[in-house]
Design a protein around this motif. Sequence first.
Motif, PDB file in Angstrom:
ATOM      1  N   ARG A   1       4.405  15.532 -37.389  1.00 16.52           N
ATOM      2  CA  ARG A   1       5.725  14.924 -37.559  1.00 16.52           C
ATOM      3  C   ARG A   1       5.653  13.637 -38.387  1.00 16.52           C
ATOM      4  NH1 ARG A   1       8.556  15.233 -31.751  1.00 16.52           N
ATOM      5  NH2 ARG A   1       6.386  14.972 -31.174  1.00 16.52           N
ATOM      6  N   ALA A   2       4.594  12.864 -38.177  1.00 15.47           N
ATOM      7  CA  ALA A   2       4.437  11.634 -38.950  1.00 15.47           C
ATOM      8  C   ALA A   2       4.340  11.952 -40.444  1.00 15.47           C
ATOM      9  CB  ALA A   2       3.198  10.871 -38.492  1.00 15.47           C
ATOM     10  N   LEU A   3       3.667  13.037 -40.753  1.00 15.15           N
ATOM     11  CA  LEU A   3       3.491  13.419 -42.148  1.00 15.15           C
ATOM     12  C   LEU A   3       4.767  14.046 -42.717  1.00 15.15           C
ATOM     13  CD1 LEU A   3       1.205  13.105 -44.093  1.00 15.15           C
ATOM     14  CD2 LEU A   3       0.408  15.390 -43.514  1.00 15.15           C
ATOM     15  N   ALA A   4       5.384  14.921 -41.930  1.00 10.64           N
ATOM     16  CA  ALA A   4       6.589  15.608 -42.399  1.00 10.64           C
ATOM     17  C   ALA A   4       7.712  14.615 -42.679  1.00 10.64           C
ATOM     18  CB  ALA A   4       7.038  16.634 -41.366  1.00 10.64           C
ATOM     19  N   ALA A   5       7.747  13.520 -41.916  1.00 10.52           N
ATOM     20  CA  ALA A   5       8.805  12.532 -42.107  1.00 10.52           C
ATOM     21  C   ALA A   5       8.519  11.613 -43.281  1.00 10.52           C
ATOM     22  CB  ALA A   5       8.982  11.707 -40.822  1.00 10.52           C
ATOM     23  N   ASN A   6       7.324  11.679 -43.830  1.00 11.84           N
ATOM     24  CA  ASN A   6       6.934  10.777 -44.915  1.00 11.84           C
ATOM     25  C   ASN A   6       6.336  11.543 -46.089  1.00 11.84           C
ATOM     26  OD1 ASN A   6       7.157   7.808 -43.755  1.00 11.84           O
ATOM     27  ND2 ASN A   6       6.344   9.085 -42.105  1.00 11.84           N
ATOM     28  N   PRO A   7       7.132  12.429 -46.699  1.00  9.23           N
ATOM     29  CA  PRO A   7       6.570  13.274 -47.765  1.00  9.23           C
ATOM     30  C   PRO A   7       6.011  12.464 -48.939  1.00  9.23           C
ATOM     31  CG  PRO A   7       8.982  13.434 -47.682  1.00  9.23           C
ATOM     32  CD  PRO A   7       8.550  12.697 -46.457  1.00  9.23           C
ATOM     33  N   HIS A   8       6.525  11.239 -49.157  1.00  5.36           N
ATOM     34  CA  HIS A   8       6.016  10.448 -50.283  1.00  5.36           C
ATOM     35  C   HIS A   8       4.548  10.099 -50.087  1.00  5.36           C
ATOM     36  CE1 HIS A   8       7.111   7.475 -47.273  1.00  5.36           C
ATOM     37  NE2 HIS A   8       6.268   6.652 -47.857  1.00  5.36           N
ATOM     38  N   LYS A   9       4.121   9.992 -48.815  1.00  2.00           N
ATOM     39  CA  LYS A   9       2.715   9.682 -48.550  1.00  2.00           C
ATOM     40  C   LYS A   9       1.829  10.848 -48.988  1.00  2.00           C
ATOM     41  CE  LYS A   9       3.358   5.752 -46.266  1.00  2.00           C
ATOM     42  NZ  LYS A   9       2.877   4.471 -46.783  1.00  2.00           N
TER      43      LYS A   9
END
Lengths: 104, 541
Positions: free
Chosen positions: B267-275
């Motif tokens: 979820r942390a990754l999915a919410a921050n696609p720019h990362k």
Amino acid sequence: MARTPRELAGARPDPAFEITLDGRPVTALPGQSVAAALWAAGILSWRTTREGGRPRGAFCGIGQCYECLAVINGVPNRRACLVPAGAGDAVTTQEGHGHAGLGV
Amino acid sequence: MGMRDLASESAGFDNAPAGCGGDGAGPVGDVGNGAQVVPGRPDRLGSAAEAQSDPSGAEVRPADGDEPYDLAVVGAGPAGLAGAVTGAELGLRVALLDLSDRIGGQFYRQPAAALRATHPERLHHDWEAFADLRRRLEASGVAHLAGHHVWTVERVEGGAEWAVHAVTGADGGEERPVRVRARAVLLATGAYERQLPFPGWTLPGVVGAGGAQAMLKGGLVLPGKRVVVAGSGPLLLAVASSLAEAGAEVPAVIEASGYLGYARRPRALAANPHKLAEAVTHGAVLLRHRVALRTRSAVTEVHGAERVEAVTVARLDEQWRPLPGTGRRIACDALAVGHGLIPGIELATTLGCATRRTPDGARALVLDARQETSVRGLWAAGEPGGIGGAQLARTEGELAARAVAARLGRNPGPGGRVRQLKSRRTRLRTFAEAMATTHAPGPGWTGWLSDDTEVCRCEEVSAGRVREAVQDYGARDARTVKLLTRAGMGWCQGRTCGAAVSCLSGDPEPPSERRPFTTPVPLGVLAALPPTPPLPETHRG
């Protein structure tokens, strides 16, 4: 692709000038720190430690670690990674606490 | 990303004491190494920025009288810039103090002006966001005090105001002290690199990963021709791709953690696609330059007589214990190394601000929903609240400035904007915590130390002497080790060795020390300070 940092950034500085490290000429570009000019010349150490006399140079690059201390124009304990090089600057390897030549 | 197998050959490691380290897990963000306060020629921008300085150099104040500034911002990196320009746009009188002669902090460190770089953006990620802040700063009335090394912040006027003290000059050596009075202070002091020692790390040619990048961005130089990048954290990928783009050969990036930790927090990754996009960008650059990425590995020894000639890389287990028999040499003439970033919070802890332990075992400031520290009137933004990168820093800087405006009775702007910023902050902080957990140092790293490995570089204190203090003299924390061995007592005040000494002492708590001086201050500057009346009890930290 033999690119240099200067080429990458498209730097167009004024002509280079000379500083010295322990009397040996080193070329510096306007704007470069003393440490950057020394790195550009392939020089990585310009201080010896107080206890073991071991060679040290720039480490953190942002003025936090004090490893890059040098004697610049007779003044010891200058952070070479922060101090800009100036034409004719005489940089001396800082030995120990840097005060040996000052009689203190 | 291409991976080469670098295993074979023994390196001989022993047991690793437990002690530090984090809660373990996963990839890649735009971690800036933050702004740090320092130096002095008032480089004023904009028409309203005509700050006055009295002849003794003592006090800087706004041009229109004796009043203090509304807001003093310390640090001109992403957080400080966002805070300063937002504050000015809301009508606050703002002073921006920064050690460098150019804005940007560490993440957006610009080449020196005289180098006349026509393409500075090629050294950076997300340059457009910085260009926007720079344009807004130039159009604002913010008094930019460049070359100001802030060494302490104190309450004055019975607690109603702050005095921000700075020494000036490229390295703070000009001895012209400056005091800036303000109603509110925003600390945007960035971060510095965490270093874990290993045999040979004091050899010339071993440099901080962030240090190599700072020297490249600021001075357009490289530490060598063939540079291994090692340690832990997303900064390594950014450093490796910068070095490779600038012409260095980078044989390998050695990451002590795995990247699976990020996958464990989808979820942390999915919410921050720019990362993810950023990681892919760096990954593409590394692939193009044929840079190998080795995870779960570390440089456990540096070889060379006068300077770096090679490094030994060994595999690590989950606890970062080197696996015997896996050591392999890589020839190189420089090593850029770092193990993540540590919040720069000394100005705040000296004032008694509450701190928290981060998932990677560092100490960050406790901040409320509007970025205020536990000390009223003192705000913080960006890395001091926990390492999170440039985008989070900008978000928090803007939020803090809006909160300051509200506190001072000004209009903080539309409520919708504040809600948007808070939501963005929550999302980015979630990612930051996942990142810190993924790259947290494992307790086994001490297994690659030999007794003669220097831990404290300033005072030349070896791991053996630190172990002696712990095992023979009963030291249980970094402070006691310091008193027994001088580790952490030198020029850098323990910034470089503090994390390592804390681990070696077996103290689970990261070091938190009050430092009356965060940068060297000449005695003459202290002697010239006016006496300060005592504060009412209610304002004592």
